[in-house]
Write a protein that holds these residues in place. Structure first.
Motif, short mmCIF file in Angstrom:
data_model
loop_
_atom_site.label_atom_id
_atom_site.label_comp_id
_atom_site.label_asym_id
_atom_site.label_seq_id
_atom_site.Cartn_x
_atom_site.Cartn_y
_atom_site.Cartn_z
N SER A 141 -10.89 45.87 -37.46
CA SER A 141 -9.37 45.84 -36.92
C SER A 141 -9.44 44.80 -35.54
O SER A 141 -8.29 44.68 -35.03
CB SER A 141 -9.17 47.26 -36.14
OG SER A 141 -8.97 48.28 -37.42
N ASN A 148 -8.89 53.75 -29.11
CA ASN A 148 -7.98 54.29 -29.99
C ASN A 148 -9.00 54.75 -31.29
O ASN A 148 -10.23 54.74 -31.01
CB ASN A 148 -6.99 53.38 -30.71
CG ASN A 148 -7.72 52.16 -30.79
OD1 ASN A 148 -8.49 51.86 -31.58
ND2 ASN A 148 -7.06 50.99 -30.21
N TYR A 149 -8.64 54.95 -32.45
CA TYR A 149 -9.43 55.46 -33.47
C TYR A 149 -10.60 54.30 -33.83
O TYR A 149 -11.51 54.41 -34.50
CB TYR A 149 -8.72 56.01 -34.80
CG TYR A 149 -8.17 57.45 -34.49
CD1 TYR A 149 -9.26 58.43 -35.06
CD2 TYR A 149 -7.06 58.05 -34.09
CE1 TYR A 149 -8.90 59.84 -34.67
CE2 TYR A 149 -6.82 59.26 -34.07
CZ TYR A 149 -7.86 60.16 -34.34
OH TYR A 149 -7.68 61.32 -34.39
N CYS A 150 -10.09 53.12 -33.60
CA CYS A 150 -10.87 51.79 -34.12
C CYS A 150 -11.81 51.49 -33.09
O CYS A 150 -12.98 51.05 -33.26
CB CYS A 150 -9.94 50.89 -34.59
SG CYS A 150 -9.02 51.37 -35.87
N PHE A 151 -11.50 51.36 -31.75
CA PHE A 151 -11.95 50.84 -30.86
C PHE A 151 -12.60 51.74 -29.76
O PHE A 151 -11.97 52.75 -29.33
CB PHE A 151 -11.18 49.74 -30.04
CG PHE A 151 -10.83 48.56 -30.88
CD1 PHE A 151 -11.58 48.24 -31.95
CD2 PHE A 151 -9.53 47.94 -30.63
CE1 PHE A 151 -10.99 47.24 -32.73
CE2 PHE A 151 -8.94 46.95 -31.39
CZ PHE A 151 -9.69 46.46 -32.56
N ALA A 208 -15.20 52.71 -35.10
CA ALA A 208 -14.37 53.40 -36.11
C ALA A 208 -15.30 54.61 -36.66
O ALA A 208 -14.74 55.65 -37.00
CB ALA A 208 -13.96 52.54 -37.15
N SER A 251 -4.37 50.21 -34.17
CA SER A 251 -5.02 49.90 -33.02
C SER A 251 -4.21 49.12 -32.00
O SER A 251 -4.45 48.54 -31.03
CB SER A 251 -6.21 48.90 -33.34
OG SER A 251 -5.86 48.03 -34.44
N LYS A 252 -2.90 48.95 -32.18
CA LYS A 252 -1.87 48.17 -31.19
C LYS A 252 -0.68 49.00 -31.28
O LYS A 252 -0.38 49.43 -32.40
CB LYS A 252 -1.61 46.81 -31.66
CG LYS A 252 -2.65 46.02 -31.92
CD LYS A 252 -2.07 44.27 -31.62
CE LYS A 252 -1.97 43.45 -32.81
NZ LYS A 252 -3.14 43.52 -33.78
N HIS A 274 -7.58 48.93 -26.38
CA HIS A 274 -8.98 48.88 -26.44
C HIS A 274 -9.65 50.26 -26.65
O HIS A 274 -10.74 50.38 -26.75
CB HIS A 274 -9.67 48.32 -25.27
CG HIS A 274 -9.08 46.88 -25.00
ND1 HIS A 274 -9.51 45.68 -25.77
CD2 HIS A 274 -8.53 46.46 -23.94
CE1 HIS A 274 -8.83 44.62 -25.24
NE2 HIS A 274 -8.24 45.00 -24.27
#
Ligand SMILES: Cc1cc2nc3c(=O)[nH]c(=O)nc-3n(C[C@H](O)[C@H](O)[C@H](O)COP(=O)(O)OP(=O)(O)OC[C@H]3O[C@@H](n4cnc5c(N)ncnc54)[C@H](O)[C@@H]3O)c2cc1C
Length: 521
Positions: A253, A141-144, A149, A332-333, A139
């Motif tokens: 994502s 990271n670079y996206c979330f 993003a 993201s995972k 939850h």
């Protein structure tokens, strides 16, 4: 009176703002003291010849003072009605939708699965270290996380979506929240990953101070639909939130949202997208090619490029070019590998990176036909998994020299790269689906012709650049922007398939908020 003029200057002259009034006065043949103030309207670089020029458009205030601009923030100081617009996602689409709700007097309630930006920073640091790159937080990271993003993105603000909304207004909002004023006039505006987090948290404070609600660490895992309308959303800790309309701005994502909608028989459709690699050159080389000189003037920005060609009716093009930037792990995972690029505001790393991607139509994916509208997503996931496994399943990226890739041979050595988790020499020409590999091989040769020096063994490719845009669209009414099956559901931004990039997502968020409020509040 005011007057607009254009000045063609050396980079050094253009950098010295204190001298601009004098130069303008000379051009107009008037005394300098008559120019009380000026505004830069546009700045662009003319690098066609060796003698590089900067072209500035100025608005001059002659014999009159420049009016004091009204503070932008005052537009967010109005009482809010009891009506609520629920917003899933605090990326550019969600944040700009929320600001527009406030401007129109309606309370936005934002749900964000990730953490506030300051806490998110440490999760980003962890996945950038070779020893901890595998500790990816699903939850955060670079996206979330706060700002989506967009927060740790490169922050390039150039968009072609000028017809869809007011680009200048988006830029003004960013400036009112801490971005530099130069984004208002640069032909290719850029904020940078070091400055974006501050801008994003200032926007959040504006929203909260104006009466909007923000829920962090709140993953929405259900949407309750009754009689063709969204009644409420449910978070993973079991809380239910009701509202008059829902803006779904969850980004490209958040594949779990597509699964959720699909399980509720909400219509989704496949759309074209693009997949490829990220290429990295020494920045000095790109500067030398673009500025036709061995050493870049300190008054010129690090050079960028934009390349596009057609190979057998398929587009091959550069995407999100980051001069003076670094390549980052944007998965993201766990179990997937995705690369992307970013740069700080000074763009001062020794590397220049860019996505080089191949366009893909849903019809290209015959082997994935059984997945129907999810075919593109499944294809994308398979490439990300394959790249992850091929480089040792530890979040290092598979990599190859550009010349080795084009000549279908393994790289015995790799140049140093900016990708902190590390790289592993891998035959990308065999790993990537052949139609992508072949289009890239031919594309790189064409680009080497267009930009002499670009095709070089000193350039390295990292794979995959797989999240350029969403392979899925959440269909909506063209004019009213709601999903035809659910009257008060407004799919918005990049994840809905209607935007690509920070500014176009922000504009789509604004349009979604106006539509939601006009129709339901
Ligand atoms: C490394 C990198 C560099 C980039 N560089 C640039 C650039 O220079 N210029 C540019 O224009 N674009 C750039 N982009 C792309 C840009 O960031 C995106 O186009 C933009 O952020 C999309 O905005 P959005 O609001 O539609 O979605 P997003 O920004 O993806 O935001 C979606 C948000 O929804 C949240 N969310 C998802 N599902 C849920 C759920 N179920 N419950 C609660 N919250 C949820 C997510 O956590 C996320 O915060 C870059 C992207 C990356 C990753």
């Amino acid at each position: 009176m005011t007057k607009s003029i254009s000045l063609t200057l050396s980079p050094e002259q253009a950098a010295n703002h204190a001298s601009l009034a004098g130069i303008a006065a000379k051009q107009l043949n008037i005394e300098t003291k008559r120019i009380k103030d000026f505004e830069i309207l546009k700045k662009s670089i003319d690098a066609r010849k060796k003698n590089i020029k900067i072209v500035l458009s100025l608005k001059l205030f002659i014999d009159e003072e420049k009016p004091v601009a009204e503070s932008f923030i005052t537009r967010y100081k109005r009482p809010l009605s009891k009506k609520k617009v629920l917003i899933i996602g605090s990326g550019p689409a969600g944040l700009f939708a929320a600001l527009k709700c406030i401007e129109l007097g309606v309370k936005p309630v934002i749900f964000e699965r990730g953490k506030p930006v300051s806490e998110r920073k440490s999760d980003i640091a962890i996945i950038n270290r070779p020893d901890t790159a595998n500790q990816i937080n699903i939850h955060s990271n670079y996206c979330f996380g706060e700002g989506g993003a967009g927060t740790f993105s490169d922050g390039k603000l150039y968009t072609r979506s000028t017809k869809r909304g007011n680009v200048q207004e988006v830029l003004e909002v960013l400036v009112a929240h801490g971005a530099g004023t130069e984004i208002l006039y640069d032909s290719h505006p850029h904020i940078g990953s070091d400055k974006l987090p501050g801008v994003i948290s200032n926007i959040r404070n504006t929203i909260i101070n104006a009466g909007g609600e923000f829920y962090f660490n709140t993953f929405i895992n259900d949407i309750i639909i009754e009689k063709g309308k969204v009644k409420s959303v449910i978070s993973d800790n079991g809380n239910e939130f009701e509202g008059n309309a829902l803006i779904l701005a969850s980004g490209h994502s958040a594949t779990d949202i597509y699964d959720l909608l699909s399980s509720k028989k909400i219509q989704l459709e496949a759309k074209p997208f693009a997949v490829g690699v990220r290429i990295e050159h020494p920045q000095e080389l790109i500067d030398a090619i673009q500025y036709k000189t061995r050493k870049r003037s300190p008054y010129l920005p690090t050079a960028s490029y934009k390349l596009v060609t057609q190979i057998k009716n398929r587009g091959v093009f550069s995407f999100c070019m980051c001069p003076g930037g670094i390549i980052v792990p944007a998965a993201s995972k766990p179990g997937e590998l995705v690369v992307n690029g970013m740069s700080n505001s000074k763009r001062n790393s020794p590397y220049a990176n860019s996505g080089i991607v191949v366009s893909i139509n849903p019809d290209d994916l015959q082997e994935y036909k059984k997945y129907k509208f999810m075919a593109g997503l499944k294809f994308q996931q398979d490439i990300e998994k394959l790249c992850f496994e091929s480089a040792g399943s530890n979040h290092k990226a598979p990599a190859q020299r550009m010349t080795d890739f084009c000549n279908s041979r393994i790289s015995s050595t790799l140049p140093k790269t900016s990708f902190n988790p590390g790289v592993v020499s891998t035959p990308l020409h065999e790993l990537l689906p052949s139609f992508i590999a072949q289009a890239l091989q031919n594309g790189f040769r064409v680009f080497g012709e267009k930009m002499k020096g670009y095709y070089t063994e000193n350039a390295v490719l990292l794979a995959p650049e797989s999240r350029t845009s969403s392979p899925i669209r959440i269909p909506r009414n063209n004019e009213m922007l709601y999903h035809e099956q659910v009257a008060n559901l407004f799919p918005s931004g990049e994840g809905a398939g209607y935007a690509g990039g920070i500014v176009s997502s922000a504009i789509d968020g604004v349009n979604s908020a106006i539509a939601a409020i006009n129709q339901h509040c």
